[in-house]
Write a protein that holds these residues in place. Structure first.
Motif, PDB file in Angstrom:
ATOM      1  N   GLN A 225     -13.124   3.890   2.718  1.00 17.25           N
ATOM      2  CA  GLN A 225     -13.614   5.232   2.396  1.00 17.25           C
ATOM      3  C   GLN A 225     -13.875   5.404   0.907  1.00 17.25           C
ATOM      4  O   GLN A 225     -14.226   6.497   0.471  1.00 17.25           O
ATOM      5  CB  GLN A 225     -12.598   6.291   2.857  1.00 17.25           C
ATOM      6  CG  GLN A 225     -12.512   6.464   4.356  1.00 17.25           C
ATOM      7  CD  GLN A 225     -11.353   5.680   4.948  1.00 17.25           C
ATOM      8  OE1 GLN A 225     -10.850   4.740   4.348  1.00 17.25           O
ATOM      9  NE2 GLN A 225     -10.923   6.066   6.137  1.00 17.25           N
ATOM     10  N   GLY A 226     -13.684   4.337   0.139  1.00 18.78           N
ATOM     11  CA  GLY A 226     -13.858   4.454  -1.301  1.00 18.78           C
ATOM     12  C   GLY A 226     -12.740   5.236  -1.952  1.00 18.78           C
ATOM     13  O   GLY A 226     -12.910   5.800  -3.031  1.00 18.78           O
ATOM     14  N   VAL A 227     -11.574   5.279  -1.311  1.00 16.63           N
ATOM     15  CA  VAL A 227     -10.436   6.047  -1.809  1.00 16.63           C
ATOM     16  C   VAL A 227      -9.374   5.086  -2.326  1.00 16.63           C
ATOM     17  O   VAL A 227      -8.964   4.163  -1.628  1.00 16.63           O
ATOM     18  CB  VAL A 227      -9.833   6.920  -0.688  1.00 16.63           C
ATOM     19  CG1 VAL A 227      -8.554   7.616  -1.170  1.00 16.63           C
ATOM     20  CG2 VAL A 227     -10.852   7.950  -0.198  1.00 16.63           C
ATOM     21  N   ARG A 228      -8.937   5.295  -3.554  1.00 18.16           N
ATOM     22  CA  ARG A 228      -7.813   4.519  -4.067  1.00 18.16           C
ATOM     23  C   ARG A 228      -6.538   5.318  -3.812  1.00 18.16           C
ATOM     24  O   ARG A 228      -6.510   6.537  -3.947  1.00 18.16           O
ATOM     25  CB  ARG A 228      -7.987   4.168  -5.540  1.00 18.16           C
ATOM     26  CG  ARG A 228      -8.049   5.316  -6.509  1.00 18.16           C
ATOM     27  CD  ARG A 228      -8.364   4.830  -7.930  1.00 18.16           C
ATOM     28  NE  ARG A 228      -8.332   5.937  -8.881  1.00 18.16           N
ATOM     29  CZ  ARG A 228      -7.271   6.252  -9.625  1.00 18.16           C
ATOM     30  NH1 ARG A 228      -6.164   5.544  -9.539  1.00 18.16           N
ATOM     31  NH2 ARG A 228      -7.309   7.266 -10.470  1.00 18.16           N
ATOM     32  N   ILE A 229      -5.498   4.619  -3.407  1.00 19.72           N
ATOM     33  CA  ILE A 229      -4.243   5.273  -3.064  1.00 19.72           C
ATOM     34  C   ILE A 229      -3.122   4.679  -3.897  1.00 19.72           C
ATOM     35  O   ILE A 229      -3.049   3.468  -4.086  1.00 19.72           O
ATOM     36  CB  ILE A 229      -3.937   5.129  -1.553  1.00 19.72           C
ATOM     37  CG1 ILE A 229      -2.619   5.814  -1.187  1.00 19.72           C
ATOM     38  CG2 ILE A 229      -3.925   3.672  -1.123  1.00 19.72           C
ATOM     39  CD1 ILE A 229      -2.379   5.881   0.315  1.00 19.72           C
ATOM     40  N   ASN A 230      -2.260   5.548  -4.428  1.00 19.93           N
ATOM     41  CA  ASN A 230      -1.106   5.125  -5.216  1.00 19.93           C
ATOM     42  C   ASN A 230       0.084   6.008  -4.855  1.00 19.93           C
ATOM     43  O   ASN A 230      -0.057   6.995  -4.117  1.00 19.93           O
ATOM     44  CB  ASN A 230      -1.414   5.215  -6.712  1.00 19.93           C
ATOM     45  CG  ASN A 230      -2.453   4.196  -7.160  1.00 19.93           C
ATOM     46  OD1 ASN A 230      -2.260   2.995  -7.051  1.00 19.93           O
ATOM     47  ND2 ASN A 230      -3.594   4.684  -7.649  1.00 19.93           N
ATOM     48  N   MET A 231       1.235   5.676  -5.426  1.00 19.13           N
ATOM     49  CA  MET A 231       2.458   6.387  -5.049  1.00 19.13           C
ATOM     50  C   MET A 231       3.438   6.421  -6.215  1.00 19.13           C
ATOM     51  O   MET A 231       3.524   5.460  -6.986  1.00 19.13           O
ATOM     52  CB  MET A 231       3.098   5.697  -3.843  1.00 19.13           C
ATOM     53  CG  MET A 231       4.319   6.384  -3.264  1.00 19.13           C
ATOM     54  SD  MET A 231       4.859   5.513  -1.755  1.00 19.13           S
ATOM     55  CE  MET A 231       6.220   6.561  -1.240  1.00 19.13           C
ATOM     56  N   VAL A 232       4.174   7.516  -6.344  1.00 20.09           N
ATOM     57  CA  VAL A 232       5.281   7.594  -7.303  1.00 20.09           C
ATOM     58  C   VAL A 232       6.571   7.834  -6.537  1.00 20.09           C
ATOM     59  O   VAL A 232       6.600   8.563  -5.543  1.00 20.09           O
ATOM     60  CB  VAL A 232       5.076   8.706  -8.355  1.00 20.09           C
ATOM     61  CG1 VAL A 232       3.986   8.332  -9.337  1.00 20.09           C
ATOM     62  CG2 VAL A 232       4.769  10.046  -7.710  1.00 20.09           C
ATOM     63  N   CYS A 233       7.651   7.192  -7.003  1.00 17.04           N
ATOM     64  CA  CYS A 233       8.950   7.269  -6.331  1.00 17.04           C
ATOM     65  C   CYS A 233      10.027   7.644  -7.347  1.00 17.04           C
ATOM     66  O   CYS A 233      10.667   6.755  -7.939  1.00 17.04           O
ATOM     67  CB  CYS A 233       9.289   5.934  -5.676  1.00 17.04           C
ATOM     68  SG  CYS A 233       8.123   5.407  -4.406  1.00 17.04           S
ATOM     69  N   PRO A 234      10.244   8.931  -7.580  1.00 13.88           N
ATOM     70  CA  PRO A 234      11.239   9.332  -8.581  1.00 13.88           C
ATOM     71  C   PRO A 234      12.672   9.171  -8.090  1.00 13.88           C
ATOM     72  O   PRO A 234      12.960   9.298  -6.898  1.00 13.88           O
ATOM     73  CB  PRO A 234      10.918  10.821  -8.819  1.00 13.88           C
ATOM     74  CG  PRO A 234       9.597  11.063  -8.146  1.00 13.88           C
ATOM     75  CD  PRO A 234       9.494  10.069  -7.054  1.00 13.88           C
ATOM     76  N   TYR A 235      13.551   8.907  -9.023  1.00 16.68           N
ATOM     77  CA  TYR A 235      14.992   8.982  -8.796  1.00 16.68           C
ATOM     78  C   TYR A 235      15.370  10.464  -8.833  1.00 16.68           C
ATOM     79  O   TYR A 235      14.516  11.337  -9.006  1.00 16.68           O
ATOM     80  CB  TYR A 235      15.701   8.181  -9.897  1.00 16.68           C
ATOM     81  CG  TYR A 235      17.208   8.091  -9.765  1.00 16.68           C
ATOM     82  CD1 TYR A 235      17.785   7.387  -8.717  1.00 16.68           C
ATOM     83  CD2 TYR A 235      18.042   8.696 -10.703  1.00 16.68           C
ATOM     84  CE1 TYR A 235      19.164   7.292  -8.601  1.00 16.68           C
ATOM     85  CE2 TYR A 235      19.429   8.606 -10.594  1.00 16.68           C
ATOM     86  CZ  TYR A 235      19.984   7.904  -9.533  1.00 16.68           C
ATOM     87  OH  TYR A 235      21.350   7.815  -9.420  1.00 16.68           O
TER      88      TYR A 235
END
Length: 359
Positions: A225-235
């Motif tokens: 879909q031309g979508v970049r996906i990322n994630m953040v995982c805070p403490y």
């Protein structure tokens, strides 16, 4: 076949367009978010509000969905006053309600200066309100020996998992619908509970593990879909979602700093080259010097100790099982065929147009 040759044959990183590891010490330009329309669920407080303030200050147009109408409207008024832009908006949105999220995304596309949505942050989340230590909660069932016992309370899953799935499904549609020349980004909000057990928080830990599963799986196909996906995982961080009891339980270790979480998320948002990566944000720590032969003690650190940000689950697609390899190869073939089909269709239209002109 040598092991390294086998592993290389099953490395599909290039196939899924995953970027190189993130150098969290490298500079980035937060002004790259300027002009982007960003939808943030649960954006009236906590991390969502911190993201909104940071990105609006760098020229992004922020659209917040939340059930906290007072907080959301107050935040939008603040953003409009601080930036001088009226292109920040709030809409009531209960992420558990599919139609409520549909309305949020439709309104965001309509209100967008560019006519589309550039980035979505699946931020809305809550914690277990009755942890195990109270003797109540999911892991302490009681009274189920009656004729029609009530089901367990699963609101945490409704918000943290079903709500995130709704947001992701809508994001993949609306981001793909946007101008392909623009950056299109989906940012998931995980937690340290996405990859470590969090005792006493069964529902929260389950939901955040599931969000990590969503990220790890989806980054293998969102490129279509031309979508970049990322994630953040805070403490654990100093936000409303962490109770006072949580502060006392992590005493001596410290909390993650909200600005560090915002910095990590802003890097992922602003650096268009980062694709398929997850960053963990921990507390600032330093190692105290112990006596000779002893391990030093961990103690709360300061700004001089650096930002405790690192990657997690970075190597999933460097060596996959045969199913994923074959499936991704099939996806690539289908995309390739679709491209050639479009080319032939365009050529046919040109031929028909020329024929009509000469008739």
């Amino acid at each position: 076949m040598a092991l390294k040759d086998y592993l290389q044959q099953h490395n599909v990183v290039d196939m899924i367009k995953q970027s190189a590891p993130v150098d969290v010490s490298a500079p980035y330009n937060p002004d790259n978010v300027s002009g982007n329309t960003v939808v943030i669920t649960g954006g009236a407080s906590g991390f969502g509000a911190a993201f909104a303030r940071r990105w609006a200050s760098h020229g992004a147009n922020v659209i917040i969905g939340d059930i906290n109408d007072t907080g959301g409207q107050k935040l939008v008024a603040e953003l409009r006053a601080s930036t001088g832009s009226q292109d920040h908006h709030y809409q009531h949105c209960d992420v558990r309600d599919w139609q409520s999220q549909v309305s949020l995304f439709q309104a965001a596309a309509r209100l967008s200066v560019s006519g589309g949505i550039d980035a979505v942050v699946a931020n809305a989340g809550i914690r277990d309100m009755t942890p195990a230590a109270t003797g109540l909660g999911f892991e302490n069932p009681y009274g189920l020996d009656i004729e029609r016992p009530p089901p367990p309370e699963l609101k945490v899953l409704d918000v943290n998992l079903t709500g995130v799935m709704y947001t992701t499904h809508l994001a993949l549609f609306w981001l793909a619908w946007n101008d392909p020349a623009r950056d299109r980004h989906l940012l998931l909000l995980g937690s340290v509970a996405s990859f470590l057990p969090l005792s006493g928080q069964v529902l929260y830990g389950t939901s955040k593990h599931a969000v990590m599963g969503l990220f790890r799986t989806l980054r293998g196909s969102s490129w279509r879909q031309g979508v970049r996906i990322n994630m953040v995982c805070p403490y654990f961080a100093d936000t409303a979602i962490v109770p006072n009891s949580g502060h006392s339980l992590v005493a001596g270790c410290g909390l993650a700093a909200v600005p560090d979480v915002v910095d990590a998320a802003t890097r992922l948002m602003a650096d268009k080259s980062i694709v398929g990566r997850a960053l963990v944000i921990g507390p600032r720590l330093r190692i105290q010097e112990g006596r000779e032969g002893e391990v030093g003690l961990v103690a709360p650190g300061t700004a001089e100790d650096g930002k405790p940000i690192w990657e997690c689950y970075a190597h999933d697609y460097e060596s996959v099982e045969i199913f994923s390899k074959q499936y991704l190869r099939l996806l690539n073939t289908l995309v390739w065929m679709r491209g050639w089909a479009g080319w032939f269709k365009d050529m046919a239209r040109i031929w028909v147009w020329k024929k009509d002109r000469t008739a």
